[in-house]
Motif scaffolding. Structure first.
Motif, PDB file in Angstrom:
ATOM      1  N   ASN A  83       0.820  -1.212   0.000  1.00  0.00           N
ATOM      2  CA  ASN A  83       0.000   0.000   0.000  1.00  0.00           C
ATOM      3  C   ASN A  83       0.855   1.264   0.000  1.00  0.00           C
ATOM      4  OD1 ASN A  83      -2.416  -1.376  -0.076  1.00  0.00           O
ATOM      5  ND2 ASN A  83      -2.811  -1.228   2.125  1.00  0.00           N
ATOM      6  N   GLY A  87       0.919   3.973  -2.984  1.00  0.00           N
ATOM      7  CA  GLY A  87       0.663   5.376  -2.710  1.00  0.00           C
ATOM      8  C   GLY A  87       1.807   6.284  -3.125  1.00  0.00           C
ATOM      9  N   ALA A 147      -5.028   3.102  -1.094  1.00  0.00           N
ATOM     10  CA  ALA A 147      -3.665   3.641  -1.118  1.00  0.00           C
ATOM     11  C   ALA A 147      -3.410   4.426  -2.397  1.00  0.00           C
ATOM     12  CB  ALA A 147      -2.650   2.510  -0.988  1.00  0.00           C
ATOM     13  N   LEU A 148      -3.897   3.908  -3.518  1.00  0.00           N
ATOM     14  CA  LEU A 148      -3.712   4.598  -4.803  1.00  0.00           C
ATOM     15  C   LEU A 148      -4.425   5.945  -4.803  1.00  0.00           C
ATOM     16  CD1 LEU A 148      -2.683   4.650  -7.700  1.00  0.00           C
ATOM     17  CD2 LEU A 148      -4.764   3.412  -8.375  1.00  0.00           C
ATOM     18  N   VAL A 150      -5.126   7.866  -2.222  1.00  0.00           N
ATOM     19  CA  VAL A 150      -4.383   8.803  -1.379  1.00  0.00           C
ATOM     20  C   VAL A 150      -3.101   9.240  -2.083  1.00  0.00           C
ATOM     21  CG1 VAL A 150      -3.191   9.120   0.832  1.00  0.00           C
ATOM     22  CG2 VAL A 150      -5.344   7.844   0.754  1.00  0.00           C
ATOM     23  N   GLY A 151      -2.457   8.310  -2.769  1.00  0.00           N
ATOM     24  CA  GLY A 151      -1.256   8.654  -3.517  1.00  0.00           C
ATOM     25  C   GLY A 151      -1.525   9.670  -4.606  1.00  0.00           C
ATOM     26  N   GLN A 154      -2.023  13.051  -3.073  1.00  0.00           N
ATOM     27  CA  GLN A 154      -0.752  13.588  -2.605  1.00  0.00           C
ATOM     28  C   GLN A 154      -0.097  14.442  -3.690  1.00  0.00           C
ATOM     29  OE1 GLN A 154       3.004  11.922  -0.165  1.00  0.00           O
ATOM     30  NE2 GLN A 154       2.734  10.852  -2.094  1.00  0.00           N
ATOM     31  N   THR A 168      -2.916  14.499   1.797  1.00  0.00           N
ATOM     32  CA  THR A 168      -3.090  13.086   2.101  1.00  0.00           C
ATOM     33  C   THR A 168      -4.052  12.858   3.266  1.00  0.00           C
ATOM     34  OG1 THR A 168      -1.038  13.226   3.390  1.00  0.00           O
ATOM     35  CG2 THR A 168      -0.875  12.341   1.170  1.00  0.00           C
ATOM     36  N   GLY A 172      -7.600  11.617   2.300  1.00  0.00           N
ATOM     37  CA  GLY A 172      -7.943  10.311   2.843  1.00  0.00           C
ATOM     38  C   GLY A 172      -9.270  10.322   3.589  1.00  0.00           C
ATOM     39  N   SER A 186      -0.578   9.087   6.076  1.00  0.00           N
ATOM     40  CA  SER A 186       0.147  10.251   5.578  1.00  0.00           C
ATOM     41  C   SER A 186       1.595  10.234   6.062  1.00  0.00           C
ATOM     42  CB  SER A 186      -0.544  11.539   6.059  1.00  0.00           C
ATOM     43  OG  SER A 186       0.213  12.682   5.709  1.00  0.00           O
ATOM     44  N   LEU A 189       3.436   7.329   4.261  1.00  0.00           N
ATOM     45  CA  LEU A 189       3.652   7.674   2.856  1.00  0.00           C
ATOM     46  C   LEU A 189       4.734   8.739   2.715  1.00  0.00           C
ATOM     47  CD1 LEU A 189       2.662   7.054   0.024  1.00  0.00           C
ATOM     48  CD2 LEU A 189       0.881   8.782   0.313  1.00  0.00           C
TER      49      LEU A 189
END
Length: 271
Positions: A83, A87, A147-148, A150-151, A154, A168, A172, A186, A189
């Motif tokens: 994950n 991200g 996760a993607l 949130v990435g 970001q 993030t 999220g 966050s 990541l």
């Protein structure tokens, strides 16, 4: 210069993990202190992020060490690492593709101020959402798709004044993560993201650096680490019982401050 580096390190450490944009505060502090408008000064501002991320590694050391220890046997540890990598990937791709364009065109007072103010309004909106919208209570409950997402949000942090942690955490939360889960992820990541950005910047701008810069960088890193360590520990306690509304109003006020200082010529808000 060492005292200025210490101040810049403290500013970085205190603002990197709060949803208020460390970049905007470093621009203001660097302009007021002077001496950071050179090429090595710009690298310094990115490199001291590494000191801040070491604080996260220390705070989460038990979780990170357990993950590494059980990576070969635990599905939970494997999913957690996967994950984080998922991200992290969008920031790498979009950063390499558009990083130069962003620095060339988006470091303007209006854009920085707008990012602060709009970000504050988004936080106010996110905090008004009902508690029933939360579907992920812990980082361990996140899926690769979470996760993607949130990435991807970001990557909005490429816009100066947006805030990586703000993007993030609030992103999220808007996608169904609890405030605690969004904050934890966050931080996790941020480990590959900030270390990667710092290492890439140092390598790319190595021709502008010399051994004479080492003491300044070392002081900045140390003070960034110490202030970030205190800030992260405080924030983890804060999110357990509070929301991010105060940070929203702070962002709006800071955005207005940018416009005033730019209009009066007090601060140059160009990278």
């Amino acid at each position: 210069m060492l005292l200025k580096a210490a101040v810049m390190g403290v500013v970085e450490g205190l603002t990197e993990f709060l949803p208020i944009s460390s970049t905007g505060h470093l621009i203001l502090a660097g302009s007021l202190l002077g001496g950071f408008d050179t090429e090595s000064g710009k690298v310094f501002e990115i490199a001291i992020q590494t000191g801040a991320i070491f604080a996260v590694i220390l705070v989460y050391w038990q979780r990170l060490s357990n993950t590494v220890t059980h990576l070969g046997t635990s599905r939970d540890a494997q999913r957690f690492v996967l994950n984080v990598l998922i991200g992290f990937l969008p920031a790498v791709i979009l950063g390499l593709a558009f990083g130069k364009t962003v620095k060339a065109h988006l470091f303007t007072p209006v854009i920085v101020a707008a990012a602060f103010i709009v970000g504050g309004l988004i936080i106010l909106w996110a905090e008004r959402r009902p508690a029933s919208s939360v579907r992920v209570s812990s980082v361990d409950d996140m899926t690769p798709l979470d996760a993607l997402k949130v990435g991807l949000v970001q990557c909005f942090a490429m816009i100066p004044g947006t805030s990586r942690s703000g993007s993030t955490i609030i992103g999220g939360m808007l996608m169904g993560l609890s405030r605690q889960a969004a904050t934890d992820f966050s931080f996790f990541l941020g480990i590959p993201t900030l270390i990667g950005a710092g290492a890439y910047s140092l390598y790319k701008e190595r021709a502008h650096l010399s051994m004479a810069d080492a003491p300044v960088f070392a002081v900045g890193l140390v003070f960034s680490f110490l202030s970030a360590w205190l800030c992260v520990r405080w924030l983890l306690k804060y999110v357990a019982t509070h929301n991010f509304v105060p940070f929203a109003w702070y962002r709006i006020a800071f955005g207005l401050l940018i416009l005033v200082t730019s209009y009066t010529g007090m601060v140059s808000w160009h990278d």
